[in-house]
Enzyme design. Sequence first.
Site, PDB file in Angstrom:
ATOM      1  N   ASP A 126       0.821  -1.210   0.000  1.00 43.32           N
ATOM      2  CA  ASP A 126       0.000   0.000   0.000  1.00 43.32           C
ATOM      3  C   ASP A 126       0.853   1.258   0.000  1.00 43.32           C
ATOM      4  O   ASP A 126       0.557   2.231  -0.696  1.00 43.32           O
ATOM      5  CB  ASP A 126      -0.929   0.016   1.218  1.00 43.32           C
ATOM      6  N   LYS A 130       0.501   3.472  -3.441  1.00 44.83           N
ATOM      7  CA  LYS A 130      -0.455   4.554  -3.234  1.00 44.83           C
ATOM      8  C   LYS A 130       0.113   5.701  -2.389  1.00 44.83           C
ATOM      9  O   LYS A 130       0.100   6.860  -2.803  1.00 44.83           O
ATOM     10  CB  LYS A 130      -1.725   4.008  -2.550  1.00 44.83           C
ATOM     11  N   GLU A 235      -9.532   0.448   3.704  1.00 44.95           N
ATOM     12  CA  GLU A 235      -8.834   1.518   2.994  1.00 44.95           C
ATOM     13  C   GLU A 235      -7.465   1.033   2.549  1.00 44.95           C
ATOM     14  O   GLU A 235      -6.859   0.171   3.188  1.00 44.95           O
ATOM     15  CB  GLU A 235      -8.665   2.752   3.891  1.00 44.95           C
ATOM     16  N   CYS A 236      -6.966   1.638   1.460  1.00 45.96           N
ATOM     17  CA  CYS A 236      -5.671   1.239   0.919  1.00 45.96           C
ATOM     18  C   CYS A 236      -4.507   1.947   1.603  1.00 45.96           C
ATOM     19  O   CYS A 236      -3.353   1.637   1.338  1.00 45.96           O
ATOM     20  CB  CYS A 236      -5.618   1.531  -0.582  1.00 45.96           C
ATOM     21  N   GLY A 237      -4.807   2.921   2.450  1.00 44.00           N
ATOM     22  CA  GLY A 237      -3.750   3.672   3.117  1.00 44.00           C
ATOM     23  C   GLY A 237      -3.671   5.106   2.649  1.00 44.00           C
ATOM     24  O   GLY A 237      -3.117   5.972   3.334  1.00 44.00           O
TER      25      GLY A 237
END
Length: 265
Positions: A126, A130, A235-237
């Site tokens: 992550d 991202k 959440e992806c971070g």
Amino acid sequence: MPSLATPVLQFDESQLEHINQRLATMQPSQILDWAHVTFDSLFQETAFGPSGNVISDMLSTQGISVPVIFLDTLHHFDETLDLARRSQQRYKFKLHTYKPDGCVDRAAFVAKHGDELWKRDDTVYDYSVKVEPARRAYSELRARAVLTGRRKSQKGDRATMQVVEIEKGTGLIKINPLANWTFDQVWSYLRAHEVPYNVLLDQGYKSVGDYHSTRPVKEGEDERAGRWAGSEKTECGLHKDYFAMRAAFVASQKKQNNSIAVTAA
């Protein structure tokens, strides 16, 4: 690592509360107008999901030119990359694409991190695909504020969010013009205005992320149930505490390096 210094307007808690109280009663188009006249370095950050596509269309309809930040994780569906091209062609926005540091394609990412990093170390994955690219984008572009497509109806960490939020520690302002919309409202807008959307939505997907962690949702499931199915992750971070993510990334990398050193010895 790029500087964390992002020039933004500073709101104290009472000002932020006042702003959110006023914006909560406004339509998304009005919120976009407010953001446009308030910030001189405003960006839209999107992975071309349904909400992001609605925002792009609203901005175009209102004659507001906002450059777009797209984080290419190198693991998107081909359909998502195709939509990014179609959206840019239709709305003519300036597109800033950021990829994982030092990686031009998926093969380069695998060469650097090994295969299926998301299975071996989700935190490092992550952060690499991202969090770090986003922070690099904000710094290089000197973003004051970003528009996101997050909505309360997506539940999880998003259920209690406000229209305007200030990212802890960095001061970056995130504006969520569709915060109070439902998926049905988004979908109705897409169809009514013939907005380009991901063809995967016609195959049962509602929230589309990386190919390896996204599946169609079943009838009665929450909109984002197809993301990271079988885990508690929501959440992806990207919308979590940056410094916490950074610390977790550094700790994971240190542990991995120590393990390699022990094996080599």
